[in-house]
Design a protein around this motif. Structure first.
Motif, mmCIF file in Angstrom:
data_model
loop_
_atom_site.group_PDB
_atom_site.id
_atom_site.type_symbol
_atom_site.label_atom_id
_atom_site.label_comp_id
_atom_site.label_asym_id
_atom_site.label_seq_id
_atom_site.Cartn_x
_atom_site.Cartn_y
_atom_site.Cartn_z
ATOM 1 N N HIS A 1 -10.585 -5.422 1.664
ATOM 2 C CA HIS A 1 -10.082 -5.230 0.301
ATOM 3 C C HIS A 1 -8.634 -5.684 0.180
ATOM 4 N N GLN B 1 -16.856 -11.373 1.189
ATOM 5 C CA GLN B 1 -17.482 -10.226 0.516
ATOM 6 C C GLN B 1 -18.870 -9.926 1.064
ATOM 7 N N PRO C 1 -17.743 -6.508 3.843
ATOM 8 C CA PRO C 1 -17.554 -5.764 2.588
ATOM 9 C C PRO C 1 -16.408 -4.753 2.646
ATOM 10 N N GLU C 2 -15.948 -4.412 3.837
ATOM 11 C CA GLU C 2 -14.842 -3.458 3.970
ATOM 12 C C GLU C 2 -13.477 -4.100 3.709
ATOM 13 N N SER D 1 0.837 -1.193 0.000
ATOM 14 C CA SER D 1 0.000 0.000 0.000
ATOM 15 C C SER D 1 0.871 1.241 0.000
#
Length: 88
Positions: free
Chosen positions: A37, A30, A34-35, A1
């Motif tokens: 990634h 998922q 959902p957060e 990142s």
């Protein structure tokens, strides 16, 4: 990142709690998280996963239960181990 920190997930069914297929694992994550990634790798036994073998060797701490975490430095060396009760 861009912040120099990445999270990687390595599913395993060593504790008989994981979904049966990689597709089911991804769908579950998922749907319920959902957060999330970060990369989720294919399900594999810990004994055949070189990442876990090296992390255990570097920290002298093996995985005792699901959601075990290792902190790995920029050189790829595990420097700290966190059990399943420690929140990410």
């Amino acid at each position: 990142s861009s912040r120099g920190f990445n999270v990687l997930a390595f599913p395993s069914n060593d504790f008989n709690e994981e979904k049966d297929t990689d597709a089911e694992i991804l769908d579950y994550v998922q749907t319920n998280f959902p957060e999330v990634h970060f990369p989720i790798f294919s399900r594999a036994p810990l004994a055949s996963n070189m990442v876990f073998q090296l992390a255990q060797k570097h920290t002298n701490e093996g995985v005792k239960w699901n959601f075990h975490k290792y902190l790995v430095n920029g050189e790829g060396r595990a420097i700290k181990s966190y059990g399943h009760r420690v929140q990410p």
